[in-house]
Design an enzyme around this catalytic site. Structure first.
Site, PDB file in Angstrom:
ATOM      1  N   ASP A  53      20.133  12.113  29.570  1.00 12.77           N
ATOM      2  CA  ASP A  53      19.896  11.456  28.165  1.00 12.77           C
ATOM      3  C   ASP A  53      18.701  10.347  28.369  1.00 12.77           C
ATOM      4  OD1 ASP A  53      21.688  10.354  25.756  1.00 12.77           O
ATOM      5  OD2 ASP A  53      20.765   8.609  26.498  1.00 12.77           O
ATOM      6  N   ILE A  54      17.855  10.267  27.291  1.00 14.50           N
ATOM      7  CA  ILE A  54      16.716   9.446  27.198  1.00 14.50           C
ATOM      8  C   ILE A  54      17.402   8.044  27.069  1.00 14.50           C
ATOM      9  CG2 ILE A  54      14.723   8.700  26.037  1.00 14.50           C
ATOM     10  CD1 ILE A  54      14.292  11.795  25.203  1.00 14.50           C
ATOM     11  N   GLU A 114      18.904  13.007  21.682  1.00 15.83           N
ATOM     12  CA  GLU A 114      18.210  13.036  22.673  1.00 15.83           C
ATOM     13  C   GLU A 114      18.833  13.429  24.346  1.00 15.83           C
ATOM     14  OE1 GLU A 114      20.693   9.118  22.292  1.00 15.83           O
ATOM     15  OE2 GLU A 114      19.735  10.708  21.066  1.00 15.83           O
TER      16      GLU A 114
END
Length: 492
Positions: free
Chosen positions: A358-359, A401
């Site tokens: 996950d960004i 994301e």
């Protein structure tokens, strides 16, 4: 910039002046010829038009500097035509005339013209994309069949002419066919085309069509097309010069940004009509009571059928890949990942791992730099992710994301090494989010392994999601596995 894309002022004025000059020269030729002026007047007007055209190409080549030397090859080919005009006409005067030095220069101009088209095509599509080749092949096979039936075979069958004359005469339509084939390959490569590309294609067509009409006249011993042929040749030369007056000249040989041409309604209609030319030729010959060329037409129909099937098979393959590919990042889609996970259930060696990424603070990126900046970050993270994993690993965009990597036949220790490598790769270099603005991006990664952590493949992503949550809870920009969680729990 005008709505049409033409530059107003410098380039636009040059184009206008060139078009006005070309139209005036062509009109003067038509008027003087119809008025019965001496032939030398038409010759002079034709030579002036050709020199104006070549000058425009040369100036354009110096100004816009295309990546390859195709404009200079084009000029060389046209100059060979000019030199050939100083010699007796040879077989162009009729199949009863023996070959002359003019034929040598004219046929050399064909060779240079084909070389020019090959240079452009090779530069635009270095990988020779299969869909474009198949499309051009369909058109070329149909054109070759018609050329053989109505032009080449009648020339070779003319027993009143000597063999050298017939071979040289047949070389002209073969040269036209090669020019048309490579021109079709250029137009059908799928990339965007500008004024220069279309004017170049127009020049080729206005060479092939009058050449064919001139040959048909020579076969029939008539001059019914002579005036039209001369007008079309002159118009083609002037159209050639147009490509040197527009900035799109630099893009004629620029690599195509389109991986494969789209099979839209216009292209599909064109290919369908080309495929029908073979049976149509058979019907026309039957109605005329002329030779049917049954073996040749059957072979052409079979080849066209195979080319069409190949084109459709390629289209189906592209559509199937698009259905399981994320459009923004080019990674596999969640649908493809689910299928890959399901495939683990039937394998004997079920050892595998899943990394869920996950960004960090991605919403802040979108809010600060807009969705365009966010898309740039997603694409760059996807690229770095792809470079950090091994061949055979499955990288997919899970949604928003989030990204997932499926690591087949991977032990927990190896999965941790790959996760750390991804973590380092993402944060190693800043990412450009617009203009000169760059930001450093990090990711959080959760790791789950089969069978060390779970016994069913379908539970891998659920556990990896829990590990990802722990990574974000622990401060982000880190990798968390079940062993890390165990340590934390024991310490507590």
């Amino acid at each position: 910039m005008s709505k049409s894309g033409l530059v107003v002022g410098g380039t636009g004025e040059v184009m206008v002046w060139y078009l006005a000059t070309g139209a005036a020269l062509l009109a003067a030729y038509v008027f003087t010829t119809l008025a019965g002026a001496p032939a030398v007047v038409g010759i002079v007007l034709g030579q002036v038009a050709l020199m104006v055209s070549l000058a425009a190409v040369a100036i354009g080549a110096r100004r816009y500097r295309p990546a390859t030397r195709w404009p200079w090859l084009l000029i060389l080919g046209m100059l060979l035509v000019v030199v050939g005009g100083f010699f007796p006409s040879g077989v162009l005067a009729g199949t009863a005339s023996p070959p002359s030095a003019a034929d040598v220069f004219y046929l050399l101009s064909y060779a240079v013209g084909v070389w020019t088209q090959m240079t452009i095509v090779r530069s635009r599509t270095p990988a020779w994309s299969l869909p474009g080749l198949l499309d051009a092949g369909i058109i070329t096979v149909s054109a070759a069949l018609l050329s053989w039936i109505y032009v080449i075979d009648p020339i070779l069958s003319d027993t009143d002419a000597g063999l050298p004359t017939r071979l040289v005469a047949a070389a002209y339509p073969l040269g036209d066919l090669l020019l048309a084939a490579f021109c079709a390959r250029h137009l059908l490569d799928g990339g965007p085309k500008g004024v220069a590309a279309y004017s170049l294609a127009g020049y080729v067509m206005l060479t092939v069509i009058p050449d064919t009409l001139n040959t048909l006249d020579a076969l029939a011993g008539e001059t019914r097309w002579t005036f039209l042929v001369s007008v079309l040749w002159m118009a083609g030369g002037l159209l050639l010069g147009l490509c040197g007056t527009h900035p799109s000249m630099r893009d004629v040989d620029a690599p195509s940004a389109v991986a494969a041409p789209d099979l839209g309604p216009a292209r599909l209609t064109m290919l369908a009509l080309a495929s029908l030319l073979a049976p149509a030729a058979l019907l026309v010959q039957y109605l005329r009571g002329a030779p049917l060329y049954v073996p040749l037409i059957c072979a052409s129909c079979g080849l066209l059928f195979l080319l069409v099937i190949g084109r459709l098979a390629g289209l189906v393959a592209i559509q199937r890949r698009m259905a399981v590919t994320d459009a923004l990042t080019g990674l596999w889609s969640r649908r493809y990942l689910d299928g890959a996970l399901s495939g683990l259930a039937g394998r004997r060696n079920r050892r595998a791992a899943v990394l869920l990424l996950d960004i960090d603070h991605f919403k802040r990126v979108n809010d600060t730099y807009g969705h365009d900046g966010g898309d740039r970050v997603l694409r760059e993270v996807a690229q770095r992710l792809s470079q950090a994993v091994r061949r055979g690993d499955v990288s997919a965009r899970y949604g928003g994301e989030e990204f997932v990597v499926l690591l087949p036949d991977t032990a927990p220790d190896d999965a941790r090494v790959i996760a750390d490598r991804i973590l380092t790769a993402v944060r190693s270099e800043p990412i450009t989010v617009g203009g000169d603005v760059t930001i450093t991006v990090t990711v959080s990664i959760g790791v789950a392994c089969l069978p060390a952590d779970v016994s069913v493949p379908g539970e891998l992503t659920l556990l990896a999601d829990q590990m990802l949550y722990r990574a974000k809870e622990s401060g982000r920009n880190r990798v968390v596995t079940t062993s890390d969680t165990a340590v934390v729990t024991a310490a507590a």
